[in-house]
Design an enzyme around this catalytic site. Structure first.
Site, PDB file in Angstrom:
ATOM      1  N   THR A  39       0.839  -1.200   0.000  1.00  0.00           N
ATOM      2  CA  THR A  39       0.000   0.000   0.000  1.00  0.00           C
ATOM      3  C   THR A  39       0.878   1.256   0.000  1.00  0.00           C
ATOM      4  OG1 THR A  39      -1.695  -1.190   1.218  1.00  0.00           O
ATOM      5  CG2 THR A  39      -1.837   1.201   1.237  1.00  0.00           C
ATOM      6  N   HIS A  42       2.090   1.906  -3.363  1.00  0.00           N
ATOM      7  CA  HIS A  42       1.044   2.557  -4.165  1.00  0.00           C
ATOM      8  C   HIS A  42       0.992   4.055  -3.852  1.00  0.00           C
ATOM      9  CE1 HIS A  42      -0.943  -0.642  -6.391  1.00  0.00           C
ATOM     10  NE2 HIS A  42      -0.867  -1.433  -5.327  1.00  0.00           N
ATOM     11  N   HIS A  60       1.426   2.361   8.361  1.00  0.00           N
ATOM     12  CA  HIS A  60       0.307   1.747   9.089  1.00  0.00           C
ATOM     13  C   HIS A  60       0.713   0.431   9.756  1.00  0.00           C
ATOM     14  CE1 HIS A  60       0.174   0.076   5.019  1.00  0.00           C
ATOM     15  NE2 HIS A  60      -0.161  -1.045   5.632  1.00  0.00           N
TER      16      HIS A  60
HETATM   17 ZN   LIG Z   1       0.281  -2.985   4.921  1.00  0.00          ZN
END
Ligand SMILES: [Zn+2]
Ligand SMILES: [Zn+2]
Length: 337
Positions: A39, A42, A60
């Site tokens: 992510t 991205h 995160h």
């Molecule tokens: Zn992750």
């Protein structure tokens, strides 16, 4: 305190930020490790610019230490913690269904909200989970991706003796394979990167390399019937095109990867074999609890997946390295140095 700021167009800057002040139900944490994940790559490439504010703080997959927490929270200074990076409304249809991690107003800490790529962060105390002392800092930083994997394997209802084919042997694919094997399944992983193939094989996992025809492999492996469960973890259109061809009658396909664009799939096999296909995203709290149990007991060994630990100041280079797809599995940022 030091923090990394996303500036758009493949750029992170490092700078100073004021210490965040915890709200009434929040804990103040000192960050120790943050994982870089798909992510984040991205985000780095600008695919999530509609969600990540310019100048925002990502991260995160955070492992931290409590500095202060509300008295009634059960957490106190020095506690080693991870947290669900989720902010949900608690009142929408998804939240009422028990799927608060898919809240219609979901905000992710480290995407829409400031995350862990800074020395201190604040988090609702209700999202915290304790990390057992037996887990090293680097291992603790792997609990978030392991919670993704426990969620995916539970949702796909992998059973003992199932044949499971995982498309993509990056960190999430590898962890799905290890969790599925722990459940008693026989697992093979389709992967092209030689470094990752070696790592998967060091775990004793069967791999399907770039020189092997996946369909022929599957037919040989299953007597021509197809696997019980296939996970699509590559985000590659070629894998999505193939995934319906490798699954048995009434078998299951789990879409774990982010496919940002619509792509062709062979839906004839969906019909012909009455396949079940579902998406699998994020995790519920019980998936985190299961991840902590599996990591702490050694049932899933996460340490070998950590290839590099970098300083916050090296984030830009770490992102470029991870994106280049070289000899790398998981990259962690060490905020203590
Ligand atoms: Zn992750
Ligand atoms: Zn909601």
């Amino acid at each position: 305190m030091r923090a990394a700021f996303y500036q758009g167009s493949r750029t992170f800057t490092i700078g100073e930020a004021p210490l965040p002040a915890p709200g009434p139900a929040e804990a103040l944490l000192r960050v120790r490790r943050v994982g870089i994940c798909g992510t984040d790559l991205h985000i780095f490439q600008g695919h999530l610019d509609h969600r990540v504010p310019k100048g925002g703080v990502i991260g995160h997959e955070t492992f931290a230490e409590v500095v202060e927490a509300p008295a009634a929270s059960g957490f106190g200074p020095g506690d080693r913690v991870v947290f669900e990076p989720l902010s949900f409304c608690g009142a929408c249809r998804a939240c009422l269904m028990g799927a608060s991690y898919l809240c219609y107003a979901l905000k992710i800490i480290g995407v829409e909200l400031p995350g862990g790529m800074r020395e201190y962060c604040t988090v609702p105390a209700a999202r915290l989970l304790k990390v057992p002392a037996t887990l090293a800092d680097d291992e603790a930083a792997m609990i978030e991706p392991l919670a993704v994997a426990t969620h995916d394997v539970a949702r796909a209802q992998v059973r003992p003796d199932d044949r499971v084919l995982v498309f993509g042997g990056g960190p999430i694919g590898a962890l799905i394979a290890l969790v599925a094997r722990h459940r008693g399944a026989r697992v093979a992983v389709v992967e092209v990167n030689p470094f990752r193939i070696d790592l998967l094989e060091a775990y004793g996992l069967e791999t399907v390399g770039p020189d092997i025809d996946v369909l022929r492999f599957t037919n040989d492996w299953t007597g021509g019937t197809g696997v019980d469960v296939a996970f699509e973890v590559t985000g590659n259109p070629a894998a999505a095109r193939l995934v319906t061809d490798v699954v048995r009658v009434w078998g299951t396909i789990s879409i774990v990867a982010i496919h940002a664009e619509p792509i062709p799939m062979n839906l004839y096999q969906m019909f012909a074999r009455e396949l079940v296909m579902h998406g699998s995203r994020l995790y519920a709290r019980e998936d985190w609890e299961e991840a902590i149990r599996l990591a702490a007991s050694g049932a899933v060994e996460v340490a070998p997946l950590v290839s590099t630990t970098i300083r916050l100041e090296e984030l830009q280079r770490g992102m470029e390295q991870a994106l280049a797809g070289g000899p790398v599995m998981k990259v962690l940022v060490d905020l203590t140095t």
